[in-house]
Design a protein around this motif. Structure first.
Motif, PDB file in Angstrom:
ATOM      1  N   LYS A 103       0.822  -1.214   0.000  1.00 46.10           N
ATOM      2  CA  LYS A 103       0.000   0.000   0.000  1.00 46.10           C
ATOM      3  C   LYS A 103       0.857   1.266   0.000  1.00 46.10           C
ATOM      4  O   LYS A 103       0.634   2.186  -0.789  1.00 46.10           O
ATOM      5  CB  LYS A 103      -0.926   0.011   1.223  1.00 46.10           C
ATOM      6  N   THR A 104       1.814   1.299   0.918  1.00 47.55           N
ATOM      7  CA  THR A 104       2.642   2.505   1.050  1.00 47.55           C
ATOM      8  C   THR A 104       3.472   2.745  -0.197  1.00 47.55           C
ATOM      9  O   THR A 104       3.594   3.880  -0.674  1.00 47.55           O
ATOM     10  CB  THR A 104       3.556   2.384   2.290  1.00 47.55           C
ATOM     11  N   LYS A 105       4.035   1.687  -0.747  1.00 52.69           N
ATOM     12  CA  LYS A 105       4.855   1.848  -1.959  1.00 52.69           C
ATOM     13  C   LYS A 105       4.002   2.331  -3.119  1.00 52.69           C
ATOM     14  O   LYS A 105       4.416   3.211  -3.889  1.00 52.69           O
ATOM     15  CB  LYS A 105       5.541   0.537  -2.317  1.00 52.69           C
ATOM     16  N   LEU A 106       2.793   1.787  -3.259  1.00 48.07           N
ATOM     17  CA  LEU A 106       1.895   2.237  -4.328  1.00 48.07           C
ATOM     18  C   LEU A 106       1.528   3.705  -4.162  1.00 48.07           C
ATOM     19  O   LEU A 106       1.464   4.452  -5.137  1.00 48.07           O
ATOM     20  CB  LEU A 106       0.627   1.382  -4.349  1.00 48.07           C
ATOM     21  N   ALA A 107       1.290   4.112  -2.916  1.00 51.63           N
ATOM     22  CA  ALA A 107       0.952   5.514  -2.656  1.00 51.63           C
ATOM     23  C   ALA A 107       2.105   6.425  -3.047  1.00 51.63           C
ATOM     24  O   ALA A 107       1.916   7.474  -3.676  1.00 51.63           O
ATOM     25  CB  ALA A 107       0.608   5.702  -1.181  1.00 51.63           C
ATOM     26  N   ARG A 108       3.324   6.014  -2.692  1.00 52.01           N
ATOM     27  CA  ARG A 108       4.495   6.841  -3.008  1.00 52.01           C
ATOM     28  C   ARG A 108       4.738   6.913  -4.511  1.00 52.01           C
ATOM     29  O   ARG A 108       5.064   7.980  -5.043  1.00 52.01           O
ATOM     30  CB  ARG A 108       5.728   6.272  -2.299  1.00 52.01           C
ATOM     31  N   ILE A 109       4.585   5.792  -5.190  1.00 58.65           N
ATOM     32  CA  ILE A 109       4.790   5.797  -6.647  1.00 58.65           C
ATOM     33  C   ILE A 109       3.741   6.663  -7.326  1.00 58.65           C
ATOM     34  O   ILE A 109       4.049   7.455  -8.221  1.00 58.65           O
ATOM     35  CB  ILE A 109       4.738   4.355  -7.202  1.00 58.65           C
ATOM     36  N   THR A 110       2.480   6.506  -6.883  1.00 60.26           N
ATOM     37  CA  THR A 110       1.409   7.327  -7.466  1.00 60.26           C
ATOM     38  C   THR A 110       1.701   8.804  -7.239  1.00 60.26           C
ATOM     39  O   THR A 110       1.613   9.622  -8.162  1.00 60.26           O
ATOM     40  CB  THR A 110       0.049   6.957  -6.841  1.00 60.26           C
ATOM     41  N   GLY A 111       2.062   9.142  -6.006  1.00 65.55           N
ATOM     42  CA  GLY A 111       2.367  10.534  -5.692  1.00 65.55           C
ATOM     43  C   GLY A 111       3.520  11.083  -6.506  1.00 65.55           C
ATOM     44  O   GLY A 111       3.541  12.271  -6.861  1.00 65.55           O
ATOM     45  N   ASP A 112       4.464  10.228  -6.831  1.00 64.58           N
ATOM     46  CA  ASP A 112       5.634  10.658  -7.594  1.00 64.58           C
ATOM     47  C   ASP A 112       5.280  11.026  -9.035  1.00 64.58           C
ATOM     48  O   ASP A 112       6.078  11.657  -9.727  1.00 64.58           O
ATOM     49  CB  ASP A 112       6.684   9.546  -7.592  1.00 64.58           C
TER      50      ASP A 112
ATOM     51  N   LYS B 292       2.700  22.128 -13.991  1.00 62.07           N
ATOM     52  CA  LYS B 292       3.438  21.024 -14.612  1.00 62.07           C
ATOM     53  C   LYS B 292       4.640  20.573 -13.780  1.00 62.07           C
ATOM     54  O   LYS B 292       5.492  19.829 -14.270  1.00 62.07           O
ATOM     55  CB  LYS B 292       3.908  21.385 -16.032  1.00 62.07           C
ATOM     56  N   LYS B 293       4.680  21.008 -12.525  1.00 68.92           N
ATOM     57  CA  LYS B 293       5.728  20.553 -11.631  1.00 68.92           C
ATOM     58  C   LYS B 293       5.177  19.456 -10.727  1.00 68.92           C
ATOM     59  O   LYS B 293       4.005  19.461 -10.391  1.00 68.92           O
ATOM     60  CB  LYS B 293       6.242  21.716 -10.776  1.00 68.92           C
ATOM     61  N   ARG B 294       6.056  18.524 -10.370  1.00 68.00           N
ATOM     62  CA  ARG B 294       5.614  17.426  -9.519  1.00 68.00           C
ATOM     63  C   ARG B 294       5.139  17.974  -8.177  1.00 68.00           C
ATOM     64  O   ARG B 294       5.786  18.804  -7.559  1.00 68.00           O
ATOM     65  CB  ARG B 294       6.748  16.429  -9.311  1.00 68.00           C
ATOM     66  N   LYS B 295       3.988  17.476  -7.724  1.00 68.70           N
ATOM     67  CA  LYS B 295       3.453  17.923  -6.441  1.00 68.70           C
ATOM     68  C   LYS B 295       4.328  17.421  -5.288  1.00 68.70           C
ATOM     69  O   LYS B 295       4.838  16.308  -5.328  1.00 68.70           O
ATOM     70  CB  LYS B 295       2.020  17.405  -6.251  1.00 68.70           C
TER      71      LYS B 295
ATOM     72  N   ASN C 217      -2.212  24.524   1.996  1.00 69.70           N
ATOM     73  CA  ASN C 217      -2.701  25.849   1.638  1.00 69.70           C
ATOM     74  C   ASN C 217      -1.630  26.780   1.060  1.00 69.70           C
ATOM     75  O   ASN C 217      -1.894  27.947   0.802  1.00 69.70           O
ATOM     76  CB  ASN C 217      -3.348  26.519   2.840  1.00 69.70           C
ATOM     77  N   THR C 218      -0.425  26.282   0.888  1.00 69.85           N
ATOM     78  CA  THR C 218       0.640  27.155   0.386  1.00 69.85           C
ATOM     79  C   THR C 218       1.249  26.667  -0.925  1.00 69.85           C
ATOM     80  O   THR C 218       2.260  27.192  -1.361  1.00 69.85           O
ATOM     81  CB  THR C 218       1.770  27.283   1.433  1.00 69.85           C
ATOM     82  N   GLY C 219       0.656  25.664  -1.529  1.00 70.52           N
ATOM     83  CA  GLY C 219       1.217  25.166  -2.782  1.00 70.52           C
ATOM     84  C   GLY C 219       0.523  23.903  -3.235  1.00 70.52           C
ATOM     85  O   GLY C 219      -0.494  23.500  -2.683  1.00 70.52           O
ATOM     86  N   GLN C 220       1.077  23.285  -4.247  1.00 68.73           N
ATOM     87  CA  GLN C 220       0.496  22.082  -4.811  1.00 68.73           C
ATOM     88  C   GLN C 220       1.159  20.866  -4.172  1.00 68.73           C
ATOM     89  O   GLN C 220       2.386  20.736  -4.205  1.00 68.73           O
ATOM     90  CB  GLN C 220       0.700  22.095  -6.323  1.00 68.73           C
ATOM     91  N   CYS C 221       0.331  19.985  -3.611  1.00 68.65           N
ATOM     92  CA  CYS C 221       0.911  18.839  -2.907  1.00 68.65           C
ATOM     93  C   CYS C 221      -0.037  17.648  -2.918  1.00 68.65           C
ATOM     94  O   CYS C 221      -1.226  17.769  -3.217  1.00 68.65           O
ATOM     95  CB  CYS C 221       1.267  19.216  -1.467  1.00 68.65           C
ATOM     96  N   THR C 222       0.531  16.493  -2.575  1.00 68.09           N
ATOM     97  CA  THR C 222      -0.225  15.260  -2.367  1.00 68.09           C
ATOM     98  C   THR C 222      -0.068  14.880  -0.901  1.00 68.09           C
ATOM     99  O   THR C 222       1.050  14.752  -0.405  1.00 68.09           O
ATOM    100  CB  THR C 222       0.312  14.120  -3.244  1.00 68.09           C
ATOM    101  N   LEU C 223      -1.184  14.729  -0.198  1.00 68.23           N
ATOM    102  CA  LEU C 223      -1.151  14.311   1.205  1.00 68.23           C
ATOM    103  C   LEU C 223      -1.487  12.830   1.285  1.00 68.23           C
ATOM    104  O   LEU C 223      -2.545  12.401   0.822  1.00 68.23           O
ATOM    105  CB  LEU C 223      -2.155  15.127   2.024  1.00 68.23           C
ATOM    106  N   PHE C 224      -0.577  12.046   1.870  1.00 72.75           N
ATOM    107  CA  PHE C 224      -0.805  10.616   2.066  1.00 72.75           C
ATOM    108  C   PHE C 224      -0.905  10.332   3.559  1.00 72.75           C
ATOM    109  O   PHE C 224       0.039  10.562   4.314  1.00 72.75           O
ATOM    110  CB  PHE C 224       0.337   9.808   1.452  1.00 72.75           C
TER     111      PHE C 224
END
Length: 311
Positions: free
Chosen positions: A47-56, A63-66, A92-99
């Motif tokens: 699960k964790t590895k899939l989340a990290r790969i997806t987030g990457d 067009k920058k990586r979150k 609230n200060t930029g583009q990100c993925t929260l896992f």
């Protein structure tokens, strides 16, 4: 054809899940939006590895990586700390993925806050309030991923806001690949990897760590049936990776005959729901017991006990 972002990152197995995630990743890169995801599977499934790969592979409107923010649900107990440490400086200060891993462990107040965060409008936006302040979430810039080994503990209202991703059971071949990937310096002899997998409970990474510590520290670069037999005896690895409670269950059925769920739960000192979820399900899936009106030990279960008693 959809690119396999997940396999390209070295992930083994989970073809159906990879297909789904690859589809979402491509869609997100086209329109900046990906549904809030929820990975549900037992420990070691990836699960964790899939989340990290997806987030990457998630990019914002620039067009920058979150930025990828990873937290464990057990550490998110105070809503003020969650808002101050995660929401304000990152979301609230930029583009990100929260896992959020083990999301079922967050406190009730944080859970209620997340319910608002994940209540998306038709424009894929939401808002949540804390201490009189409104926080806005634009899911074109903000992505949400979660995971849990105990999905049944997650409240239904929150589940309904998440795209649940069920992980499949790995094949023996895939588990062997995972084992060897985690121990590239070790050579496996006498087809010992098959026996290792049969004791790994579907989580060869954990066994691989023990093998690497023992074999490499002894200056060896190969593992044979003989030194694996010694290692599994010392470390207590049982057939099917059975736990003490599961072995107690099998012995109780062997020695006392067929049992009801109530009597089995009383014997183990657990509530019936825990017995069903944490013990019976695994024993059933491996053919060690069967359930009709009562719980029965199968021939396979008896043979397994004989192996354990002889070891």
């Amino acid at each position: 054809m959809t690119r396999d972002f997940i396999a390209d990152s070295g992930f083994i197995g989970q073809k159906a899940t990879r297909r789904l995630l690859n589809f979402y990743i491509e869609r997100q890169n086209d329109n900046g939006f990906i549904k809030p995801l929820f990975f549900a599977a037992e420990r070691g499934a990836g699960k964790t590895k899939l989340a990290r790969i997806t987030g990457d592979h998630l990019f914002g409107s620039d067009k920058k990586r979150k930025k990828f923010i990873e937290v464990n649900g057990s550490t998110i107990q105070k809503l003020d700390a969650f808002v101050d440490d995660i929401i304000i400086p990152h979301v609230n200060t930029g583009q990100c993925t929260l896992f959020i891993d083990e999301i079922h462990s967050v406190s009730r107040r944080v859970m209620d806050f997340l319910l608002s965060v994940l209540q998306l409008s038709t424009t894929n936006q939401s808002r949540a309030f804390y201490d009189g302040i409104e926080y806005r979430f634009n899911f074109h810039d903000f992505s949400f991923i979660s995971a849990s080994t105990n999905p049944e503990k997650l409240p239904m209202p929150l589940k309904s806001r998440l795209k649940r991703v069920e992980l499949e059971k790995y094949t023996t071949s895939e588990l062997i690949q995972i084992l060897k990937r985690h121990t590239p310096e070790i050579e496996y002899k006498e087809n010992v990897e098959n026996d290792i997998i049969s004791h790994s409970r579907g989580c060869p990474r954990v066994v691989a760590e023990d093998i690497a510590k023992d074999i490499m520290q002894c200056g060896k670069k190969q593992i044979t049936k003989s030194n694996w037999d010694k290692l599994k005896h010392v470390l207590g690895y049982k057939p099917f990776g059975l736990t003490t409670k599961e072995i107690q269950t099998l012995r109780f059925l062997r020695d006392c005959g067929n049992q009801s769920l109530t009597s089995l739960a009383a014997f183990l000192g657990l509530d019936p729901t825990t017995v069903r979820r944490d013990i019976e399900l695994y024993l059933l899936s491996n053919g060690l017991i069967k359930i009709m009106a009562t719980r029965h030990l199968t021939q396979k279960g008896l043979e397994c006990l004989n192996v354990i008693d002889e070891s």
